[in-house]
Design an enzyme around this catalytic site. Sequence first.
Site, short mmCIF file in Angstrom:
data_model
loop_
_atom_site.label_atom_id
_atom_site.label_comp_id
_atom_site.label_asym_id
_atom_site.label_seq_id
_atom_site.Cartn_x
_atom_site.Cartn_y
_atom_site.Cartn_z
N ASP A 169 23.54 1.98 96.63
CA ASP A 169 23.20 1.79 95.17
C ASP A 169 21.89 1.32 94.91
O ASP A 169 21.80 0.38 94.32
CB ASP A 169 24.40 0.58 94.92
CG ASP A 169 24.60 0.60 93.36
OD1 ASP A 169 24.38 1.42 92.69
OD2 ASP A 169 25.06 -0.52 93.10
N LYS A 174 27.19 -16.21 94.29
CA LYS A 174 28.28 -15.22 93.93
C LYS A 174 29.58 -15.69 94.26
O LYS A 174 29.77 -16.00 95.52
CB LYS A 174 27.97 -13.81 94.57
CG LYS A 174 28.95 -12.71 94.43
CD LYS A 174 28.70 -11.40 95.07
CE LYS A 174 27.36 -10.83 94.85
NZ LYS A 174 27.47 -9.38 95.53
N SER A 200 34.84 -8.74 86.09
CA SER A 200 36.15 -8.85 85.91
C SER A 200 36.84 -9.86 87.15
O SER A 200 37.81 -10.36 86.79
CB SER A 200 36.90 -7.33 85.87
OG SER A 200 36.78 -6.82 87.19
N GLY A 254 25.65 -13.88 85.39
CA GLY A 254 26.07 -12.54 85.12
C GLY A 254 27.64 -12.57 85.36
O GLY A 254 27.97 -13.56 86.26
#
Length: 354
Positions: free
Chosen positions: A136, A41, A22, A19
């Site tokens: 979230d 990440k 920006s 994935g």
Amino acid sequence: MDDALVLKKRGYTLGISLGEGSYAKVKSAYSDRLKTNVAVKIINRRKAPADFLEKFLPREMEILAVLNHRNVVKTFEIFETSDGKVYMIMELGVQGDLLEFIKFRGALPEDFCRKLFRQLALAIKYIHDLDIVHRDLKCENLLLDKDFNIKVSDFGFCRRCHLEDANIVLSKTFCGSAAYAAPEVLQGIPYNPKVYDIWSMGVVLYIMLCGSMPYDDSNIKKMLKIQKEHRVDFPRTKNLAPECKDLIYRMLNPEVSRRIEIDEILDHAWLRGPRPKTQEAARKQADGPSTSRGYSRNGARGESRAENPSLGKKEAEPDAPEDAGAECEADAPGKRACKAPRDATDPEPPPCHR
């Protein structure tokens, strides 16, 4: 310095892309030390907005370092380089995320949902007891390990709760997706973030059981009206236990003071479940639904975003709201997240590892 070279020096062999956003991306890698695949990440400080660097990233890094629960994605290592990149080495959800699994499998059997939801509730109980909130929770952020156990991921909007005069300090920032957001959050009312997590859990459980969203968020005004009337409509084709419907109904209570709490969820009759009469029944209850397809640890995540009818709007019902064309942005297959409620200072979170 090239990401592959940086990671190679740390004992990781870089794999495929999972994935990209920006200012952040997620890739798979193989760890020589752990002898397993991991998710990496990578956040570029030079491209990230100031408020993300000053508020959200420090929170995420600090909280990830202290979390240790079997149903929370494990963080193995966090390091930075001189060129402004942050690397987070994390557990890989080898069976993909819950949303993709439901898109493929459809609504899940009630006993399997009970197993998964109990794991989710235990994870949220754990972080709430640490006075940490997620803010979230959604199916995309719930990963599945090789044995189809839940792993809560993506703590980009997490924060610690603070008390003032024995009362929790309310949050003001809009976080998450409109489809999973509680009415008080959508209305811009300062909210108790722990209670907000409970609402999102209710949406997740509904999706697991029904294979569709409980509310159509294509028109926020209509959705709010339905939510504030405490209407929860279940598909006619689903023969759910009354105790199951009761639990969802209590999690999706628009009155904050009356919404069920995490300890009550864990003690709820549906979550305790019927006692299996035989060992064979117990084994079948614990097993997940049979499937010929697994989400390979080598399979790219976040690539397929085609709309799937099983997670689009609810099955047709007399009072289902019509699409009124509200200004929205793509959020998940078959669903949209409204732009308006997001706090102007709130950055788009980096993609979670899938």
